[in-house]
Design a protein around this motif. Structure first.
Motif, PDB file in Angstrom:
ATOM      1  N   SER A 139       0.807  -1.206   0.000  1.00  0.00           N
ATOM      2  CA  SER A 139       0.000   0.000   0.000  1.00  0.00           C
ATOM      3  C   SER A 139       0.850   1.271   0.000  1.00  0.00           C
ATOM      4  CB  SER A 139      -0.946   0.015   1.200  1.00  0.00           C
ATOM      5  OG  SER A 139      -1.755   1.163   1.213  1.00  0.00           O
ATOM      6  N   CYS A 140       1.710   1.428   1.030  1.00  0.00           N
ATOM      7  CA  CYS A 140       2.472   2.674   1.150  1.00  0.00           C
ATOM      8  C   CYS A 140       3.894   2.576   0.608  1.00  0.00           C
ATOM      9  CB  CYS A 140       2.520   3.122   2.615  1.00  0.00           C
ATOM     10  SG  CYS A 140       3.493   2.037   3.693  1.00  0.00           S
ATOM     11  N   GLY A 141       4.379   1.370   0.359  1.00  0.00           N
ATOM     12  CA  GLY A 141       5.699   1.195  -0.235  1.00  0.00           C
ATOM     13  C   GLY A 141       6.857   1.178   0.741  1.00  0.00           C
ATOM     14  N   ILE A 142       6.587   1.284   2.025  1.00  0.00           N
ATOM     15  CA  ILE A 142       7.666   1.289   3.018  1.00  0.00           C
ATOM     16  C   ILE A 142       8.337  -0.083   3.059  1.00  0.00           C
ATOM     17  CG2 ILE A 142       6.262   0.563   4.993  1.00  0.00           C
ATOM     18  CD1 ILE A 142       7.858   2.586   6.675  1.00  0.00           C
ATOM     19  N   THR A 143       9.661  -0.079   3.231  1.00  0.00           N
ATOM     20  CA  THR A 143      10.395  -1.334   3.273  1.00  0.00           C
ATOM     21  C   THR A 143      10.496  -1.868   4.698  1.00  0.00           C
ATOM     22  OG1 THR A 143      12.507  -0.158   3.489  1.00  0.00           O
ATOM     23  CG2 THR A 143      11.786  -0.754   1.262  1.00  0.00           C
ATOM     24  N   GLN A 144      10.727  -3.158   4.782  1.00  0.00           N
ATOM     25  CA  GLN A 144      10.859  -3.789   6.096  1.00  0.00           C
ATOM     26  C   GLN A 144      12.219  -3.460   6.696  1.00  0.00           C
ATOM     27  OE1 GLN A 144       9.127  -7.780   7.139  1.00  0.00           O
ATOM     28  NE2 GLN A 144      11.261  -8.419   7.008  1.00  0.00           N
ATOM     29  N   GLY A 145      12.238  -3.251   7.996  1.00  0.00           N
ATOM     30  CA  GLY A 145      13.493  -2.946   8.678  1.00  0.00           C
ATOM     31  C   GLY A 145      13.237  -2.203   9.968  1.00  0.00           C
ATOM     32  N   GLY A 146      14.101  -2.400  10.938  1.00  0.00           N
ATOM     33  CA  GLY A 146      13.932  -1.727  12.219  1.00  0.00           C
ATOM     34  C   GLY A 146      12.657  -2.180  12.900  1.00  0.00           C
ATOM     35  N   ASP A 147      11.807  -1.216  13.197  1.00  0.00           N
ATOM     36  CA  ASP A 147      10.535  -1.531  13.848  1.00  0.00           C
ATOM     37  C   ASP A 147       9.449  -1.915  12.856  1.00  0.00           C
ATOM     38  OD1 ASP A 147      11.634  -0.965  16.306  1.00  0.00           O
ATOM     39  OD2 ASP A 147      11.033   1.153  16.262  1.00  0.00           O
ATOM     40  N   ILE A 148       9.761  -1.813  11.559  1.00  0.00           N
ATOM     41  CA  ILE A 148       8.772  -2.117  10.528  1.00  0.00           C
ATOM     42  C   ILE A 148       8.854  -3.605  10.160  1.00  0.00           C
ATOM     43  CG2 ILE A 148       7.914  -1.577   8.228  1.00  0.00           C
ATOM     44  CD1 ILE A 148       7.709   0.717  10.224  1.00  0.00           C
ATOM     45  N   LYS A 149       7.810  -4.325  10.475  1.00  0.00           N
ATOM     46  CA  LYS A 149       7.738  -5.735  10.118  1.00  0.00           C
ATOM     47  C   LYS A 149       6.508  -5.954   9.246  1.00  0.00           C
ATOM     48  CE  LYS A 149      10.146  -7.509  14.190  1.00  0.00           C
ATOM     49  NZ  LYS A 149      10.094  -8.445  15.350  1.00  0.00           N
ATOM     50  N   LEU A 150       6.736  -6.483   8.056  1.00  0.00           N
ATOM     51  CA  LEU A 150       5.638  -6.686   7.111  1.00  0.00           C
ATOM     52  C   LEU A 150       4.926  -8.007   7.382  1.00  0.00           C
ATOM     53  CD1 LEU A 150       7.355  -5.539   3.793  1.00  0.00           C
ATOM     54  CD2 LEU A 150       6.025  -4.176   5.418  1.00  0.00           C
ATOM     55  N   MET A 151       3.624  -7.999   7.178  1.00  0.00           N
ATOM     56  CA  MET A 151       2.825  -9.221   7.339  1.00  0.00           C
ATOM     57  C   MET A 151       2.179  -9.558   6.000  1.00  0.00           C
ATOM     58  SD  MET A 151      -0.292  -7.595   9.562  1.00  0.00           S
ATOM     59  CE  MET A 151      -1.137  -6.097   9.008  1.00  0.00           C
ATOM     60  N   LYS A 152       2.195 -10.846   5.674  1.00  0.00           N
ATOM     61  CA  LYS A 152       1.632 -11.284   4.405  1.00  0.00           C
ATOM     62  C   LYS A 152       0.112 -11.384   4.484  1.00  0.00           C
ATOM     63  CE  LYS A 152       5.458 -13.897   2.392  1.00  0.00           C
ATOM     64  NZ  LYS A 152       5.885 -15.209   1.837  1.00  0.00           N
ATOM     65  N   CYS A 153      -0.509 -11.161   3.358  1.00  0.00           N
ATOM     66  CA  CYS A 153      -1.944 -11.383   3.238  1.00  0.00           C
ATOM     67  C   CYS A 153      -2.187 -12.859   3.515  1.00  0.00           C
ATOM     68  CB  CYS A 153      -2.421 -11.017   1.829  1.00  0.00           C
ATOM     69  SG  CYS A 153      -4.129 -11.471   1.491  1.00  0.00           S
ATOM     70  N   THR A 154      -3.074 -13.160   4.449  1.00  0.00           N
ATOM     71  CA  THR A 154      -3.289 -14.549   4.833  1.00  0.00           C
ATOM     72  C   THR A 154      -3.992 -15.371   3.755  1.00  0.00           C
ATOM     73  OG1 THR A 154      -5.355 -13.907   5.924  1.00  0.00           O
ATOM     74  CG2 THR A 154      -3.380 -14.000   7.293  1.00  0.00           C
ATOM     75  N   ALA A 155      -4.623 -14.716   2.803  1.00  0.00           N
ATOM     76  CA  ALA A 155      -5.346 -15.435   1.758  1.00  0.00           C
ATOM     77  C   ALA A 155      -4.451 -15.803   0.584  1.00  0.00           C
ATOM     78  CB  ALA A 155      -6.532 -14.610   1.271  1.00  0.00           C
ATOM     79  N   CYS A 174       2.464  -3.238   6.086  1.00  0.00           N
ATOM     80  CA  CYS A 174       3.122  -2.804   7.319  1.00  0.00           C
ATOM     81  C   CYS A 174       2.129  -2.624   8.453  1.00  0.00           C
ATOM     82  CB  CYS A 174       3.885  -1.499   7.087  1.00  0.00           C
ATOM     83  SG  CYS A 174       2.816  -0.094   6.651  1.00  0.00           S
ATOM     84  N   SER A 175       0.836  -2.550   8.118  1.00  0.00           N
ATOM     85  CA  SER A 175      -0.181  -2.342   9.144  1.00  0.00           C
ATOM     86  C   SER A 175      -1.540  -2.788   8.635  1.00  0.00           C
ATOM     87  CB  SER A 175      -0.260  -0.862   9.536  1.00  0.00           C
ATOM     88  OG  SER A 175      -0.729  -0.088   8.433  1.00  0.00           O
ATOM     89  N   VAL A 176      -2.456  -2.962   9.550  1.00  0.00           N
ATOM     90  CA  VAL A 176      -3.822  -3.321   9.194  1.00  0.00           C
ATOM     91  C   VAL A 176      -4.471  -2.193   8.396  1.00  0.00           C
ATOM     92  CG1 VAL A 176      -6.118  -3.853  10.109  1.00  0.00           C
ATOM     93  CG2 VAL A 176      -4.091  -4.836  11.192  1.00  0.00           C
ATOM     94  N   ALA A 177      -4.118  -0.957   8.738  1.00  0.00           N
ATOM     95  CA  ALA A 177      -4.679   0.201   8.029  1.00  0.00           C
ATOM     96  C   ALA A 177      -4.287   0.177   6.554  1.00  0.00           C
ATOM     97  CB  ALA A 177      -4.204   1.491   8.687  1.00  0.00           C
ATOM     98  N   CYS A 178      -3.015  -0.124   6.287  1.00  0.00           N
ATOM     99  CA  CYS A 178      -2.556  -0.195   4.896  1.00  0.00           C
ATOM    100  C   CYS A 178      -3.236  -1.347   4.158  1.00  0.00           C
ATOM    101  CB  CYS A 178      -1.039  -0.375   4.856  1.00  0.00           C
ATOM    102  SG  CYS A 178      -0.118   1.194   4.873  1.00  0.00           S
ATOM    103  N   GLN A 179      -3.423  -2.445   4.851  1.00  0.00           N
ATOM    104  CA  GLN A 179      -4.078  -3.597   4.224  1.00  0.00           C
ATOM    105  C   GLN A 179      -5.512  -3.249   3.827  1.00  0.00           C
ATOM    106  OE1 GLN A 179      -4.230  -7.140   6.647  1.00  0.00           O
ATOM    107  NE2 GLN A 179      -4.564  -8.461   4.883  1.00  0.00           N
ATOM    108  N   LYS A 180      -6.237  -2.568   4.713  1.00  0.00           N
ATOM    109  CA  LYS A 180      -7.610  -2.180   4.418  1.00  0.00           C
ATOM    110  C   LYS A 180      -7.669  -1.176   3.274  1.00  0.00           C
ATOM    111  CE  LYS A 180      -9.632  -3.009   8.991  1.00  0.00           C
ATOM    112  NZ  LYS A 180     -10.294  -2.395  10.164  1.00  0.00           N
TER     113      LYS A 180
END
Length: 302
Positions: A16-32, A39-45
């Protein structure tokens, strides 16, 4: 950025926002779809409207791969004592009511004979606890394990409810056991939805539970999926299901494949391979100890 491509030299980014993983940023995969990362539920929505169509397509592909993947074993697995695959034949295995472990008849008989020979107290060949001597003790043991969320015990109580005509209770316990990934419970639920016993008939829910059971190696569910696909005219899918069921030692699936071969729905090579897999599955469950048990006069644990 609205999509993610994970090349060799490209860092994972939020779709969604293009931020890369690193530091406190941990990406989560779409479960489907397991592809897009956020990077967040907000970006996923926020990204959902753009991702929905591709996600649905990929999720369907993954489900199809999982459904037709050959399970490593049947849902009953191996005897926990001799470590050989358990037979599909109910008469060749027994469930120990103390620990709800399923053991082969050969191991159960060998333990029985040793205890008789040495004048020992009768104990479970697996957990070594004394065998319950009354129905009240059996019920108490199973109930205790059900309270610990043992899926097999929950399913056993569900079956007892079903036998007594308490279909609401059966549905309740089967559902709880299925939620704990009990393949047999999924299969029992599929039958309830098929027949409309305790619930309204629901083909979609029947198929869902059949698929869940089949994925876990429940050969009867796999065979029923073959029947359902055949009824819809999806012969290729039906044959795939029958081949997998046959590889688990299911005789009904072999009969279905034989009929399909006679009318040209399965090639000679595929039919021969299915027959070999079927025989290999049966042979894998054999041992001298089990053959001795088959020919011996044997009283199952009660």
């Amino acid at each position: 950025m609205n999509s993610v491509t994970e090349g060799v030299d490209e860092e994972p980014r939020c779709a969604s926002c293009g931020i890369t993983q690193g530091g406190d940023i941990k990406l989560m995969k779409c479960t489907a779809c397991k592809l897009a990362q956020y990077c967040s539920v907000a970006c996923q929505k926020e990204h959902r409207p753009k991702h929905k169509r591709e996600c649905k397509r990929r999720a369907a592909e993954l489900r199809e791969e999982l459904l037709f993947k050959q399970p490593e074993s049947t849902h009953i697995g191996d005897c926990p004592i001799c470590l050989l695959p358990l037979s599909n034949n109910h008469d060749k295995k027994t469930t120990m009511v103390c620990c709800v472990q399923v053991v082969c008849r050969g191991c159960a008989l060998a333990n029985d004979q040793r205890e008789i020979r040495e004048s020992l107290e009768r104990k479970c060949p697996f957990c070594r606890h004394p065998i319950p001597k009354s129905q009240a003790d059996i019920d108490k043991s199973i109930k205790k394990r059900a309270e610990m969320n043992c899926p097999a015990a929950l399913r056993m109580i569900g079956t007892e409810c079903y036998t007594k005509g308490d279909f609401g209770g059966a549905f309740k316990y089967y559902t709880k056991a299925a939620g704990l990934k009990d393949a047999q419970a999924h299969y029992e639920l599929s039958n309830m939805y098929y027949a409309g016993i305790g619930v309204e008939k629901n083909k979609k829910m029947e198929n869902h539970h059949l698929e869940e059971a089949a994925i876990a190696g429940q050969w009867e569910a796999r065979y029923n999926l073959g029947i359902n696909e055949g009824d819809k005219g999806n012969i290729e899918r039906a044959v795939k299901h029958y081949i997998i069921a046959a590889s688990h030692g299911d005789d009904d699936a072999v009969d279905a494949l034989r009929k399909g071969y006679r009318v040209g729905q399965i090639s000679k090579e595929d039919f021969a391979a299915a027959l070999r897999a079927h025989q290999a599955a049966i042979d894998a469950t054999k041992s001298p100890q089990r053959e001795a048990a088959d020919s011996a006069q044997y009283i199952e644990f009660k």
